[in-house]
Design an enzyme around this catalytic site. Structure first.
Site, mmCIF file in Angstrom:
data_model
loop_
_atom_site.group_PDB
_atom_site.id
_atom_site.type_symbol
_atom_site.label_atom_id
_atom_site.label_comp_id
_atom_site.label_asym_id
_atom_site.label_seq_id
_atom_site.Cartn_x
_atom_site.Cartn_y
_atom_site.Cartn_z
ATOM 1 N N ASP A 322 0.886 -1.147 0.000
ATOM 2 C CA ASP A 322 0.000 0.000 0.000
ATOM 3 C C ASP A 322 0.938 1.215 0.000
ATOM 4 O OD1 ASP A 322 -2.422 1.455 0.440
ATOM 5 O OD2 ASP A 322 -1.791 1.718 2.516
ATOM 6 N N ASP A 515 -0.992 -0.312 5.994
ATOM 7 C CA ASP A 515 -1.068 0.305 7.311
ATOM 8 C C ASP A 515 -2.441 0.086 7.927
ATOM 9 O OD1 ASP A 515 -2.589 1.915 5.716
ATOM 10 O OD2 ASP A 515 -1.800 3.795 6.472
ATOM 11 N N ASP A 519 -7.346 -0.837 4.138
ATOM 12 C CA ASP A 519 -6.872 -2.032 3.440
ATOM 13 C C ASP A 519 -6.953 -3.314 4.262
ATOM 14 O OD1 ASP A 519 -4.724 -1.517 5.051
ATOM 15 O OD2 ASP A 519 -3.467 -0.729 3.448
HETATM 16 P P1 ADP Z 1 -3.673 4.591 -0.096
HETATM 17 O O1 ADP Z 1 -4.090 3.541 -1.029
HETATM 18 O O2 ADP Z 1 -2.581 5.447 -0.679
HETATM 19 O O3 ADP Z 1 -3.327 4.124 1.260
HETATM 20 P P2 ADP Z 1 -6.431 5.357 0.594
HETATM 21 O O4 ADP Z 1 -7.067 4.149 0.003
HETATM 22 O O5 ADP Z 1 -6.453 5.487 2.071
HETATM 23 O O6 ADP Z 1 -4.933 5.588 0.055
HETATM 24 O O7 ADP Z 1 -7.125 6.641 -0.010
HETATM 25 C C1 ADP Z 1 -7.129 6.853 -1.384
HETATM 26 C C2 ADP Z 1 -7.447 8.275 -1.745
HETATM 27 O O8 ADP Z 1 -8.746 8.601 -1.297
HETATM 28 C C3 ADP Z 1 -6.526 9.262 -1.085
HETATM 29 O O9 ADP Z 1 -5.371 9.497 -1.841
HETATM 30 C C4 ADP Z 1 -7.431 10.498 -1.044
HETATM 31 O O10 ADP Z 1 -7.415 11.152 -2.284
HETATM 32 C C5 ADP Z 1 -8.800 9.932 -0.829
HETATM 33 N N1 ADP Z 1 -9.155 9.900 0.598
HETATM 34 C C6 ADP Z 1 -9.331 8.837 1.375
HETATM 35 N N2 ADP Z 1 -9.674 9.177 2.611
HETATM 36 C C7 ADP Z 1 -9.671 10.507 2.648
HETATM 37 C C8 ADP Z 1 -9.933 11.496 3.650
HETATM 38 N N3 ADP Z 1 -10.212 11.139 4.906
HETATM 39 N N4 ADP Z 1 -9.827 12.766 3.295
HETATM 40 C C9 ADP Z 1 -9.533 13.157 2.054
HETATM 41 N N5 ADP Z 1 -9.294 12.288 1.067
HETATM 42 C C10 ADP Z 1 -9.357 10.986 1.348
HETATM 43 MG MG MG Z 2 -3.561 3.272 3.082
#
Ligand code: ADP
Ligand code: MG
Length: 625
Positions: A322, A515, A519
């Site tokens: 991730d 993390d 996920d």
């Molecule tokens: P990653 O796969 O990099 O761990 P996430 O799946 O947690 O990222 O989130 C993917 C995208 O969704 C983030 O890059 C962001 O654009 C958006 N996102 C998720 N949660 C939030 C939040 N709490 N506030 C703003 N944007 C969010």
């Molecule tokens: Mg993440």
């Protein structure tokens, strides 16, 4: 040595002295029999009792039974010295084994010595009292003096100190903590007095969680351990019946051919067969190696939840990461506010308010960028959409903060951003209100972690992220990751991992490292789910098979390399013990190996196998080289 072991040692010494003495005396007839029964009884009475109990419980086929039949048989045939000596050497082997197992168990337990027994609770009037940590409610204040263990997770209210986290994270450098920092239980306070406000109950604190995981680890068996259990279940009866056949069939055959049956000779061969066949080397050394392995790897700050995962870890060929919080620090800095329809600080304040209930790293970073305490009462109707963002009512206005997907789902046209970075688009009261450009930094060890994996023979590294394509590309290129998939929703990540799982060769395994924010389903779906322990959510630690206590991705390659070494030891022992046993069985059936060879084959193989298993501990102590 404990008392029980000392008692066995005394019995061994007395019996050995008597056997040696009798061998020098010209004993004959019934006197000789009686004299030898003395050392035999001293050394073997408990084995005979256990064998009798086994027969009574209708589960006769264990090593006690093998030893009892073999030695009693030898005595019936008049081979008193052999009978007594087999018992003697068997007990020497058992003593060695229990000593070795006890020692490795203790050395692991001392490594895992993170359980705090008491805590000092500070009352509101300033008085303090030592209590059982189990009785402390969340939100209490505890006092930790230098030299003491932190008993419950919390936040530093007052004081400044250095903490030794090595028992938990394997990190030998002490960590400095100041007011406002999070501390986890199990660390040892080294210098200053700390007042800590607890954020968890004792049972939910890191130290308790870690110990619980370790205690449950031994109940998840590896394929090798299952194999040994099944093997012993089939093998011991098979050997007993073969021995019976060896004792009866050849003499009967000889008798029918008109030759002398020579019963004594064949029965002796059959008894030798029984002694050789004792499977104790395997039964003890394989679980011991896994046990030592899990204990040793935990010293590096890597918790493995069971032998099966240690085994799966050794076969990992694909590592899927991730991005946010795993390869990057998850600490975003605001790099710019674009197209804002209001004052920039105001926009950030709205964003921070909307996100104030979220545990996502983006939310934490926005709180920090805002920098002032927030009145959470201004926020209501919070809805977090994982992989997209958050919607909430702020000051009675509908506010949305998230990525383009969120804007699209709300039907709000948005402005694109050409800079590389993560974007938080904002909509206030149904109108686009601009976006906040935030950027994250790579973890210091991320690049080294990826190249160490390549060096360890990992065939493919993949990054899955919900973030924008351009950020994902940049991160992957900087780290040397083979494949990147961006703008994925949590469900898409599961699909991608499933595709990768079905594409891999049989016997290879896939690890997913995350993390735990958005996920947990992928962590559960991968062959080995590896979670960041300190940052990660509790859900991730529950769903994961392996937990990295200090969030350092470089530990992954280290853990894989160590797991391979343990598995090598396990396989060495299985092959070596079975090969020697089969060879000796053959020799004894052919009459080429006597009772003495049998004793040494049995005890010798066990001692070597246990010594080899203990090597797993030595590996840990020397580090991995
Ligand atoms: P990653 O796969 O990099 O761990 P996430 O799946 O947690 O990222 O989130 C993917 C995208 O969704 C983030 O890059 C962001 O654009 C958006 N996102 C998720 N949660 C939030 C939040 N709490 N506030 C703003 N944007 C969010
Ligand atoms: Mg993440």
């Amino acid at each position: 040595m404990n008392r029980k072991q000392k008692k066995v040692l005394v019995r061994i010494l007395v019996a050995a002295a008597l056997i040696a003495l009798w061998a020098c005396l010209p004993l004959e007839g019934p006197l000789r029999f009686l004299m030898y029964m003395l050392p035999y009884g001293i050394i073997g009475y408990d084995i005979l009792i256990k064998a009798a109990k086994g027969i009574k419980n209708r589960q006769p086929f264990d090593e006690n039974f093998l030893m009892a039949v073999a030695t009693l048989g030898a005595i019936v045939l008049g081979e008193y010295t052999e009978g007594a000596a087999v018992m003697l050497f068997y007990q020497i082997g058992e003593l060695f084994q229990s000593y070795a197992v006890g020692k490795s168990r203790r050395s692991i337990q001392s490594l895992m010595d993170i359980r705090p027994d008491s805590a000092v609770l500070v009352h509101e009037d300033g008085t303090s009292q030592t209590v059982d940590p189990d009785e402390i409610p969340v939100g209490s204040t505890i006092l930790v003096s230098p030299g003491e263990k932190v008993s419950i997770d919390g936040i530093v209210l007052e004081g400044h100190s250095t903490l030794n986290t090595s028992a938990l994270t394997g990190e030998s450098l002490p960590r400095e903590v100041f007011e406002g920092d999070n501390v986890i239980s199990g660390c040892v306070n080294l210098s200053g007095v700390l007042k800590i406000q607890t954020t968890k109950e004792f049972g939910d604190s890191t130290a308790s969680k870690v110990l619980e995981l370790m205690e449950n680890a031994s109940s998840r068996k590896s394929r090798q351990e299952d194999f040994i259990t099944r093997f012993a279940r089939v093998y011991t009866p098979a050997v007993c019946y073969s021995a019976l056949a060896l004792a009866i069939l050849p003499p009967v055959f000889l008798l029918m051919m008109g030759a002398s049956p020579n019963w004594g000779n064949w029965i002796m061969r059959a008894l030798t067969f029984l002694v050789i066949s004792c499977p104790c080397a395997l039964v003890i050394s394989v679980p011991l190696t896994f046990f030592a392995g899990i204990g040793g790897i935990s010293r590096k700050g890597v918790l493995v939840k069971g032998s099966n995962y240690l085994e799966a870890l050794s076969r990992v060929r694909t590592v899927v990461f991730d991005k946010t919080g795993t390869l990057t620090q998850g600490v975003f800095e605001v790099d710019g506010v674009h197209h804002s329809s209001m004052d920039e600080d105001k926009l950030i304040e709205y964003a921070a308010l909307t996100e104030s209930y979220s545990a996502h790293p983006i939310s934490k970073s926005l709180q920090k960028a805002h920098g002032k305490p927030l009145d959470k009462a201004r926020v209501s109707d919070v809805e977090e959409i994982s992989g997209q963002g958050v919607c909430a009512q702020v000051d009675g206005l509908k506010v949305a903060a998230g990525n383009t997907r969120l804007m699209d789902s709300q039907g709000i046209p948005h402005m694109p951003c050409h800079s590389t970075g993560t974007i938080v688009h904002m909509a206030v009261d149904g109108q686009y209100a601009g976006h906040i450009l935030i950027t994250d930094k790579l973890k210091k060890t991320a690049q080294a972690a990826v190249s160490a994996l390549k060096k360890a023979g990992i065939k493919k590294t993949v990054m899955l992220t919900g973030d924008r394509e351009n950020v994902a590309r940049e991160t992957a290129d900087a780290l040397g990751i083979d494949e990147v998939y961006a703008e994925l929703l949590p469900g898409d990540k599961v699909e991608k991992v499933e595709a990768l799982l079905s594409a891999q060769k049989k016997g290879d395994t896939l690890a997913f490292v995350g993390d735990g924010i958005n996920d947990a389903p992928v962590l559960a779906r991968a062959d080995v789910g590896i979670a960041m322990g300190a940052l990660g959510s509790d859900a991730a630690i529950e769903a994961a098979d392996v937990v990295l206590m200090d969030d350092d991705p470089a530990k992954i390659a280290q853990a894989i390399r160590l797991s391979r070494r343990y598995l090598l030891i396990v396989h060495e022992n299985i092959v070596f013990a079975i090969a020697i046993k089969l060879l000796c069985l053959l020799l004894s059936a052919l009459g080429l190996a006597g009772m003495w060879t049998a004793i040494f084959a049995d005890v010798g193989v066990m001692v070597l196998a246990v010594l080899n298993a203990i090597r797993a501990l030595a590996l840990n102590e020397k580090g991995e080289s």
